[in-house]
Design a protein around this motif. Structure first.
Motif, PDB file in Angstrom:
ATOM      1  N   GLU A 179      -1.681 -10.556 -15.566  1.00  0.00           N
ATOM      2  CA  GLU A 179      -1.470 -10.717 -17.003  1.00  0.00           C
ATOM      3  C   GLU A 179      -2.569 -11.572 -17.634  1.00  0.00           C
ATOM      4  OE1 GLU A 179       2.266 -11.723 -19.910  1.00  0.00           O
ATOM      5  OE2 GLU A 179       2.119 -12.878 -18.033  1.00  0.00           O
ATOM      6  N   GLN A 200      -5.995  -9.667 -17.479  1.00  0.00           N
ATOM      7  CA  GLN A 200      -6.028  -8.547 -18.430  1.00  0.00           C
ATOM      8  C   GLN A 200      -6.193  -9.036 -19.859  1.00  0.00           C
ATOM      9  OE1 GLN A 200      -2.437  -6.345 -17.716  1.00  0.00           O
ATOM     10  NE2 GLN A 200      -3.167  -5.531 -15.767  1.00  0.00           N
ATOM     11  N   ASN A 201      -5.483 -10.090 -20.212  1.00  0.00           N
ATOM     12  CA  ASN A 201      -5.609 -10.626 -21.567  1.00  0.00           C
ATOM     13  C   ASN A 201      -7.025 -11.119 -21.838  1.00  0.00           C
ATOM     14  OD1 ASN A 201      -3.074 -11.010 -23.429  1.00  0.00           O
ATOM     15  ND2 ASN A 201      -2.360 -11.072 -21.326  1.00  0.00           N
ATOM     16  N   TYR A 202      -7.586 -11.792 -20.867  1.00  0.00           N
ATOM     17  CA  TYR A 202      -8.923 -12.361 -21.066  1.00  0.00           C
ATOM     18  C   TYR A 202     -10.026 -11.301 -20.999  1.00  0.00           C
ATOM     19  CZ  TYR A 202     -12.859 -15.556 -20.632  1.00  0.00           C
ATOM     20  OH  TYR A 202     -14.043 -16.218 -20.834  1.00  0.00           O
ATOM     21  N   TYR A 203      -9.975 -10.443 -19.998  1.00  0.00           N
ATOM     22  CA  TYR A 203     -11.068  -9.482 -19.806  1.00  0.00           C
ATOM     23  C   TYR A 203     -10.852  -8.147 -20.533  1.00  0.00           C
ATOM     24  CZ  TYR A 203     -13.642 -12.352 -16.549  1.00  0.00           C
ATOM     25  OH  TYR A 203     -14.399 -13.352 -16.001  1.00  0.00           O
ATOM     26  N   PHE A 204      -9.677  -7.586 -20.437  1.00  0.00           N
ATOM     27  CA  PHE A 204      -9.470  -6.259 -21.008  1.00  0.00           C
ATOM     28  C   PHE A 204      -9.082  -6.300 -22.486  1.00  0.00           C
ATOM     29  CE2 PHE A 204      -9.122  -5.517 -16.469  1.00  0.00           C
ATOM     30  CZ  PHE A 204      -9.871  -4.370 -16.308  1.00  0.00           C
ATOM     31  N   GLU A 205      -8.306  -7.319 -22.855  1.00  0.00           N
ATOM     32  CA  GLU A 205      -7.939  -7.464 -24.270  1.00  0.00           C
ATOM     33  C   GLU A 205      -8.971  -8.273 -25.034  1.00  0.00           C
ATOM     34  OE1 GLU A 205      -5.370  -5.813 -25.544  1.00  0.00           O
ATOM     35  OE2 GLU A 205      -4.924  -5.043 -23.553  1.00  0.00           O
ATOM     36  N   ASP A 206      -9.903  -8.877 -24.306  1.00  0.00           N
ATOM     37  CA  ASP A 206     -11.005  -9.651 -24.881  1.00  0.00           C
ATOM     38  C   ASP A 206     -10.501 -10.832 -25.721  1.00  0.00           C
ATOM     39  OD1 ASP A 206     -13.729 -10.097 -24.952  1.00  0.00           O
ATOM     40  OD2 ASP A 206     -14.020  -8.954 -26.796  1.00  0.00           O
ATOM     41  N   LEU A 207      -9.404 -11.443 -25.272  1.00  0.00           N
ATOM     42  CA  LEU A 207      -8.893 -12.625 -25.950  1.00  0.00           C
ATOM     43  C   LEU A 207      -9.663 -13.858 -25.479  1.00  0.00           C
ATOM     44  CD1 LEU A 207      -5.017 -12.129 -25.694  1.00  0.00           C
ATOM     45  CD2 LEU A 207      -6.529 -11.472 -27.563  1.00  0.00           C
ATOM     46  N   GLU A 248      -6.663 -17.919 -27.475  1.00  0.00           N
ATOM     47  CA  GLU A 248      -5.802 -16.812 -27.925  1.00  0.00           C
ATOM     48  C   GLU A 248      -4.827 -16.397 -26.823  1.00  0.00           C
ATOM     49  OE1 GLU A 248      -8.821 -14.620 -31.102  1.00  0.00           O
ATOM     50  OE2 GLU A 248      -8.956 -14.141 -28.965  1.00  0.00           O
ATOM     51  N   ALA A 249      -5.330 -16.309 -25.590  1.00  0.00           N
ATOM     52  CA  ALA A 249      -4.456 -15.958 -24.463  1.00  0.00           C
ATOM     53  C   ALA A 249      -3.405 -17.042 -24.258  1.00  0.00           C
ATOM     54  CB  ALA A 249      -5.280 -15.753 -23.202  1.00  0.00           C
ATOM     55  N   GLU A 275      -0.786 -16.687 -26.983  1.00  0.00           N
ATOM     56  CA  GLU A 275       0.037 -15.487 -26.810  1.00  0.00           C
ATOM     57  C   GLU A 275       1.019 -15.617 -25.654  1.00  0.00           C
ATOM     58  OE1 GLU A 275      -0.783 -10.893 -25.673  1.00  0.00           O
ATOM     59  OE2 GLU A 275      -1.825 -11.648 -27.451  1.00  0.00           O
TER      60      GLU A 275
END
Length: 101
Positions: free
Chosen positions: A24, A27-34, A38-39, A42
């Motif tokens: 989780e 994915q938030n940091y690399y794929f969602e580019d947060l 922000e991560a 969230e």
């Protein structure tokens, strides 16, 4: 290939070896580019926890690859598939590469 792209490729291969939280955060940091902040906002955890976990995941992914070499093998097979003219070999490599995804 950038370090980011490399890590994302490794993640695609080895993600099942990570915990749910590790997946989780990554994915938030690399794929969602947060951003880390922000991560953190969230997921309701500290920015430090996100940062520490991403570093742990990064180190794990690199260790898995240095031991198993699955990304390297996948890339070599892809090059062979792209350069061969033998259609039977291409078909067999397509099957093999498909199972690796």
């Amino acid at each position: 290939m950038s370090e980011r792209d490399y890590l994302m490729d490794l993640y695609d291969i080895y993600k099942d070896l990570l915990t749910d939280k590790q997946r989780e955060y990554f994915q938030n940091y690399y794929f969602e580019d947060l951003t880390l902040q922000e991560a953190s906002d969230e997921l309701n955890v500290s920015k430090q926890i996100i940062s520490k976990t991403i570093l742990q995941v990064t180190n794990k992914l690199k260790k898995y690859e240095s031991t198993l070499h699955l990304n390297k093998i996948y890339n070599v097979l892809t090059v062979i598939r792209e350069t061969t003219t033998d259609e039977n070999i291409k078909k067999e490599l397509d099957k093999l590469l498909w199972t690796c995804q």
